[in-house]
Enzyme design. Structure first.
Site, PDB file in Angstrom:
ATOM      1  N   TRP A 120     -32.173  34.462 -21.014  1.00 30.10           N
ATOM      2  CA  TRP A 120     -31.946  35.796 -20.426  1.00 30.10           C
ATOM      3  C   TRP A 120     -33.184  36.671 -20.507  1.00 30.10           C
ATOM      4  CZ3 TRP A 120     -27.816  38.780 -18.431  1.00 30.10           C
ATOM      5  CH2 TRP A 120     -28.017  40.161 -18.447  1.00 30.10           C
ATOM      6  N   ASN A 136     -34.212  40.857 -19.526  1.00 24.50           N
ATOM      7  CA  ASN A 136     -33.944  42.128 -18.834  1.00 24.50           C
ATOM      8  C   ASN A 136     -35.143  43.055 -18.943  1.00 24.50           C
ATOM      9  OD1 ASN A 136     -32.311  42.247 -21.438  1.00 24.50           O
ATOM     10  ND2 ASN A 136     -31.857  44.313 -20.797  1.00 24.50           N
ATOM     11  N   ASP A 137     -35.025  44.239 -19.456  1.00 16.06           N
ATOM     12  CA  ASP A 137     -36.048  45.278 -19.284  1.00 16.06           C
ATOM     13  C   ASP A 137     -37.467  44.878 -19.694  1.00 16.06           C
ATOM     14  OD1 ASP A 137     -33.515  46.343 -19.302  1.00 16.06           O
ATOM     15  OD2 ASP A 137     -33.872  47.750 -20.925  1.00 16.06           O
ATOM     16  N   SER A 187     -34.569  48.035 -26.096  1.00 17.66           N
ATOM     17  CA  SER A 187     -35.802  48.471 -25.412  1.00 17.66           C
ATOM     18  C   SER A 187     -36.637  49.482 -26.182  1.00 17.66           C
ATOM     19  CB  SER A 187     -35.453  49.020 -24.040  1.00 17.66           C
ATOM     20  OG  SER A 187     -35.153  47.934 -23.209  1.00 17.66           O
ATOM     21  N   GLU A 202     -30.837  55.712 -19.346  1.00 14.44           N
ATOM     22  CA  GLU A 202     -31.490  54.606 -20.053  1.00 14.44           C
ATOM     23  C   GLU A 202     -32.982  54.630 -19.722  1.00 14.44           C
ATOM     24  OE1 GLU A 202     -28.547  51.107 -20.878  1.00 14.44           O
ATOM     25  OE2 GLU A 202     -28.904  51.164 -18.742  1.00 14.44           O
TER      26      GLU A 202
HETATM   27  N1  DQQ Z   1     -31.200  47.382 -21.751  1.00 16.23           N
HETATM   28  C1  DQQ Z   1     -31.494  47.443 -23.125  1.00 16.23           C
HETATM   29  C2  DQQ Z   1     -31.219  48.818 -23.552  1.00 16.23           C
HETATM   30  C3  DQQ Z   1     -31.355  49.585 -22.293  1.00 16.23           C
HETATM   31  C4  DQQ Z   1     -30.788  48.667 -21.270  1.00 16.23           C
HETATM   32  C5  DQQ Z   1     -30.725  46.427 -23.890  1.00 16.23           C
HETATM   33  C6  DQQ Z   1     -31.226  48.898 -19.877  1.00 16.23           C
HETATM   34  O1  DQQ Z   1     -32.079  49.251 -24.579  1.00 16.23           O
HETATM   35  O2  DQQ Z   1     -30.713  50.800 -22.398  1.00 16.23           O
HETATM   36  O3  DQQ Z   1     -31.131  45.133 -23.533  1.00 16.23           O
HETATM   37  O4  DQQ Z   1     -31.119  47.748 -19.095  1.00 16.23           O
END
Ligand code: DQQ
Length: 503
Positions: free
Chosen positions: A38, A40-41, A102, A223
């Site tokens: 996975w 993400n950010d 994040s 966020e």
């Molecule tokens: N993803 C993170 C958070 C954030 C969110 C967690 C935004 O810290 O708020 O993986 O995609």
């Protein structure tokens, strides 16, 4: 290093993740992706002694958002990336037991320092880690969490993600949040040492009762707040969130002064909405504002688990201020290094609603065209079309009779798979003189990034016959002149072997 292999029941195991990811035809080849599992950010973006560092939210154990680590990759050209050792692993106990969420990286007098959200149970609190001089190895602060609780006396929706900068002799920090019943917010803090923080107050608070359901709704929580100045204007970027739903990235333009941000207006950052989520930016050593974001998946959790990977990092973008006071965005020029064979189409009037361009084909393409639209005209560019036309993705730019413009991405026929997201995406398009539109479309398997007169629209597409969906075509309704059309095959930015999940 030991890793807790406990995953929620039903989550597919890590076995073969990188190999499966590598085989997936929907996996981009010139966008950054995690080795498997996975992503993400983007986090901790920095240009440090000539090296770009991209950290990211990473689960190397499964293509699912669980016990998030910080992955790490470096680049000297923003095109080719080297996987580095995982920077942060959730602790066996303590503030980040359930994930290292994040955050950002700052230069604390020569010491690279990460400020991130440690997750424990259902809550996140600010944590700090200090890095080795090469930014490869990280030591968490024994005092974590460095802020013990959200501000007292405020009923908040959530509290996480950080924007940290040096201002005079102090550090300042924003933490994303929301005031229940009011709207999203960014809480402002101050510190002398990045460890002891004084709460100042909310920098700016949105109004969640306005525009609910609209594409610029500011949500109940912000966020990944990101405050920066660009060409004399202050900009506060955030991702509008509500009750677990990631809506879209927005930005306020305005003036940051003292302890407040006085907004001028709120705008959509990318017309793809959740497909360009949680952006983070940095000022690089050339003085450019470079931004990355997370391209979420548009297929089911089962499909991503099967694929062995999920989540794409956007291409790096340079962000500048446009003449209309909004942000202009463009892929960094370095990406042209990946351009290979070029096909040109002769200029002239587009007289047919659609013509397949037999000389242009591919699932790794960079297309640049300049069009001139008369009032009432629409031009279209089709990509990823199967020979029978059953699957095709259509980018449309239009000019209305009263002079307005629209950018529209039709994904309704992008895939015949009924389980993938095929909702169209659209937004306002500022037109140049005489209806001029400079359109750039980057196709990288399932990742699509479109820039029309500086306005971006990012999305994902999943044709069911990916090996056949290579066709490209153009057409128009009304009076449209093609002034220029160039298409390049794009080389892959990664070597053609699976990458280690734990570099
Ligand atoms: N993803 C993170 C958070 C954030 C969110 C967690 C935004 O810290 O708020 O993986 O995609």
């Amino acid at each position: 290093m030991t890793h807790d292999l406990t995953l929620p029941s039903g989550t597919p195991t890590a076995e073969g993740l990188a190999e499966r990811a590598h085989r997936d035809p929907h996996r981009p080849r010139f966008h950054f992706t995690s080795p498997g599992g996975w992503l993400n950010d983007p986090n901790g973006l920095t240009h440090w002694n000539g090296v770009y560092h991209l950290f990211y939210q990473y689960n190397p154990l499964a293509a699912a958002h669980h016990r998030i680590h910080w992955g790490h990759a470096t680049s000297t050209d923003l095109v080719h990336w080297t996987d580095e050792p995982i920077a942060l692993v959730p602790g066996s106990d303590g503030a980040d037991r359930d994930g290292c969420w994040s955050g950002v990286l700052v230069d604390d007098g020569g010491v690279p320092t990460i400020v991130y959200s440690g997750r424990h149970g259902e809550h996140e609190l600010p944590c700090v880690a200090r890095g080795s001089t090469d930014l490869r190895y990280w030591t968490k602060d024994p005092a974590n969490p460095v802020i013990a609780a959200p501000p007292e006396g405020v009923d908040i929706t959530a509290f996480r993600d950080h924007c940290v900068w040096r201002e005079g002799k102090v550090w300042r920090q924003l933490i994303g949040s929301g005031v229940r019943g009011v709207g999203g917010t960014a809480f402002l803090y101050e510190s002398d040492d990045l460890r002891t923080w004084r709460y100042i107050g909310p920098l700016l608070t949105g109004n969640a009762s306005q525009n609910r359901g609209e594409l610029d709704w500011t949500g109940t929580m912000w966020e990944c707040v990101d405050l920066f100045g660009v060409d004399g204007t202050d900009v506060l970027v955030f991702s509008a969130w509500d009750e677990g739903t990631t809506h879209h990235p927005l930005y306020w333009t305005g003036r940051y002064e003292g302890d407040t941000f006085t907004p001028t207006a709120v705008h959509r950052l990318d017309y793809g909405g959740r497909y360009f989520y949680a952006p983070q930016s940095t000022r690089d050593e050339q003085g450019r504002r470079v931004m990355f974001a997370w391209l979420q998946e548009g297929r089911t959790d089962e499909a991503t688990a099967e694929a062995g990977w999920c989540g794409v990092m956007s291409l790096p973008r340079v962000v500048t201020l446009g003449a209309d006071g909004r942000l202009d965005q463009a892929p960094v020029p370095e990406l042209t290094e990946l351009r290979r064979e070029r096909v040109e189409v002769a200029p002239g009037a587009l007289t047919e609603p659609y013509t397949r361009l037999n000389a242009v084909r591919g699932d790794q393409l960079d297309i640049e065209t300049t069009l001139r639209l008369a009032p009432g005209a629409t031009a279209r560019l089709v990509v990823r079309e199967t020979p029978d036309g059953a699957e095709r993705t259509v980018v449309e730019v239009s000019r209305t009779h009263d002079g307005g413009g629209t950018l529209l991405l039709h994904r309704e026929t992008s895939s015949l798979d009924p389980t993938v997201d095929i909702e169209p995406r659209y937004g306002e398009l500022p037109l140049g003189e005489d209806g001029r539109v400079d359109l750039r479309v980057l196709v990288d398997h399932s990742a699509l990034e479109i820039f029309a007169n500086g306005r971006p629209l990012t999305a994902r597409i999943y044709p069911t016959r990916p090996d056949e969906a290579m066709g490209v075509g153009i057409g128009a309704d009304g009076d449209v002149t093609l002034e220029r059309f160039d298409a390049w095959q794009m080389a892959s930015a990664f070597t053609d072997v699976p990458r280690p999940l734990w570099p």
